[in-house]
Design a protein around this motif. Structure first.
Motif, PDB file in Angstrom:
ATOM      1  N   PRO A  84     -64.421 -14.825 -20.092  1.00  0.00           N
ATOM      2  CA  PRO A  84     -63.461 -14.874 -18.974  1.00  0.00           C
ATOM      3  C   PRO A  84     -62.100 -14.268 -19.322  1.00  0.00           C
ATOM      4  O   PRO A  84     -61.244 -14.917 -19.920  1.00  0.00           O
ATOM      5  CB  PRO A  84     -63.348 -16.370 -18.671  1.00  0.00           C
ATOM      6  CG  PRO A  84     -63.713 -17.052 -19.959  1.00  0.00           C
ATOM      7  CD  PRO A  84     -64.708 -16.164 -20.637  1.00  0.00           C
ATOM      8  N   ILE A  85     -61.923 -13.002 -18.969  1.00  0.00           N
ATOM      9  CA  ILE A  85     -60.651 -12.307 -19.216  1.00  0.00           C
ATOM     10  C   ILE A  85     -59.652 -12.732 -18.141  1.00  0.00           C
ATOM     11  O   ILE A  85     -59.894 -12.534 -16.943  1.00  0.00           O
ATOM     12  CB  ILE A  85     -60.840 -10.774 -19.189  1.00  0.00           C
ATOM     13  CG1 ILE A  85     -61.885 -10.324 -20.219  1.00  0.00           C
ATOM     14  CG2 ILE A  85     -59.510 -10.069 -19.413  1.00  0.00           C
ATOM     15  CD1 ILE A  85     -61.462 -10.467 -21.650  1.00  0.00           C
ATOM     16  N   ILE A  86     -58.541 -13.330 -18.558  1.00  0.00           N
ATOM     17  CA  ILE A  86     -57.534 -13.768 -17.570  1.00  0.00           C
ATOM     18  C   ILE A  86     -56.378 -12.776 -17.458  1.00  0.00           C
ATOM     19  O   ILE A  86     -55.650 -12.774 -16.463  1.00  0.00           O
ATOM     20  CB  ILE A  86     -57.007 -15.174 -17.908  1.00  0.00           C
ATOM     21  CG1 ILE A  86     -56.527 -15.269 -19.364  1.00  0.00           C
ATOM     22  CG2 ILE A  86     -58.057 -16.227 -17.622  1.00  0.00           C
ATOM     23  CD1 ILE A  86     -55.886 -16.602 -19.727  1.00  0.00           C
ATOM     24  N   HIS A  87     -56.203 -11.943 -18.488  1.00  0.00           N
ATOM     25  CA  HIS A  87     -55.187 -10.889 -18.444  1.00  0.00           C
ATOM     26  C   HIS A  87     -55.749  -9.647 -19.125  1.00  0.00           C
ATOM     27  O   HIS A  87     -56.390  -9.746 -20.168  1.00  0.00           O
ATOM     28  CB  HIS A  87     -53.892 -11.307 -19.162  1.00  0.00           C
ATOM     29  CG  HIS A  87     -53.233 -12.519 -18.593  1.00  0.00           C
ATOM     30  ND1 HIS A  87     -52.646 -12.533 -17.349  1.00  0.00           N
ATOM     31  CD2 HIS A  87     -53.085 -13.776 -19.099  1.00  0.00           C
ATOM     32  CE1 HIS A  87     -52.150 -13.731 -17.105  1.00  0.00           C
ATOM     33  NE2 HIS A  87     -52.406 -14.505 -18.161  1.00  0.00           N
ATOM     34  N   GLY A  88     -55.524  -8.482 -18.536  1.00  0.00           N
ATOM     35  CA  GLY A  88     -55.941  -7.228 -19.154  1.00  0.00           C
ATOM     36  C   GLY A  88     -57.419  -6.941 -19.030  1.00  0.00           C
ATOM     37  O   GLY A  88     -58.054  -7.263 -18.018  1.00  0.00           O
TER      38      GLY A  88
END
Length: 348
Positions: A84-88
């Motif tokens: 789960p990428i939350i930024h970038g």
């Protein structure tokens, strides 16, 4: 079938389906995971992947790094497991000196959640942070041959199989290709077997209901047939068989209807069975041979010892946790029902 048994079966189905959906969201059901010893160079693997048409794959080397976990990857991990990428964004190019870190790592080094654009030093090499992973203490860096000499704990190769059914022949081909490069593949995890294992539980619950209903129907057909036969034996001296059939046509039609339903249930059972996803290694070559059955248990035991010594894969850890919760819930309900029955028995 009693109401308690129906509720218990319904609960098993709901828990199994929930477990299936959770694992399916977290892992690609078509992924195959191979753990190996040795070093897999990118150039060598490029030749293998072209020959075996492996479009989606990743090679991961992982180890403990300070208070975190360091993973060296070729990329594409997000298409195989849920990250789960939350930024970038995640790593897609191993030529760039970039890194993706967990939010716990970002908080440890930078005291902020979003550290995209900042730089982190790993083994005297600086990497630009391009992504942040939710609830994670992992540091991902691109695949680099220079780091092969480090003491990596695990080396994992994952790829997606596009076969509708699991092709064990293709898995063997991949293993043989890796072995030809001098790699020792010591463990294989087929994600579909782990994820669809919960669908197997649902199928077994359906088969149990169908079989239970079929047996009740069979006993009813048998009872009704015996009753009609006894009635005919009593009247055969005064009535012809066709006269008796016409007289008892309601009973005959009832038996015929029950027989029709019974046939459809049996067909349904045979139609459902092929949907089971079972590893060939879990099926004895001959179910009537004690040697074949013992060989399956021996294989399972050797795998258990292997995992104790080398650790379990992430999906297997999730399966163990889910199964433990599953068994605790079911055991609690069964004990509760048993205790209620004991109390009711004592009250009499």
């Amino acid at each position: 079938m009693g109401i308690r048994k129906v509720i218990l079966l319904a609960l098993i189905v709901v828990l199994s389906f929930s477990s299936y959906m959770y694992l399916k969201e977290k892992y690609n059901p078509m992924a195959i995971e191979l753990r190996f010893r040795g070093d897999l160079e990118k150039e060598e693997f490029q030749k293998i992947k072209k020959g075996l048409y492996l479009n989606i794959y990743s090679v991961n080397y992982s180890m403990k790094y300070k208070k975190h976990t360091l993973v060296m990857t070729t990329g594409m991990d997000t298409q195989l497991i849920d990250i789960p990428i939350i930024h970038g964004e995640f790593i897609t190019d191993s030529e760039r000196k970039v890194a993706v870190i967990g939010d716990k790592v970002a908080d440890f080094y930078f005291k902020v959640e979003d550290a995209v654009g900042k730089r982190i030093k790993i083994f005297e090499n600086e990497y630009e942070i391009i992504g942040i992973v939710k609830n994670s203490d992992v540091i991902y860096i691109p695949f680099n041959k220079k780091f092969f000499k480090l003491d990596w704990d695990k080396k994992i190769f994952r790829y997606v199989s596009y076969d509708k059914d699991v092709s064990y022949f293709k898995i063997d081909k991949v293993v043989s290709q890796l072995s030809a490069l001098g790699l020792d593949v010591y463990d294989i995890v087929v994600y579909k077997e782990k994820i669809y294992g919960y669908i197997n539980v649902i199928i077994f619950a359906i088969l149990y209901v169908l079989f239970d209903f079929a047996m009740k129907l069979y006993r009813r057909i048998k009872r009704e047939s015996i009753t009609l036969l006894q009635g005919y034996m009593e009247k055969r001296r005064i009535k012809e068989w066709y006269e008796y059939i016409l007289e008892e046509k309601k009973g005959m039609l009832k038996i015929l209807a029950h027989c029709t339903i019974f046939v459809f249930i049996v067909i349904g059972i045979f139609k459902v069975i092929p949907y089971l996803t079972i590893s060939p290694s879990s099926i004895p070559d001959n179910i009537f041979s004690l040697y074949s059955i013992l060989r399956v248990f021996k294989y399972k035991y050797s795998k258990f010892i292997l995992h104790l010594n080398n650790g379990y894969s992430a999906i297997m850890i999730d399966v163990i946790i889910i199964n433990t919760i599953f068994l605790l819930i079911i055991t609690g309900i069964v004990l509760n029902i048993t205790l209620k029955k004991v109390k009711q028995g004592k009250s009499f």
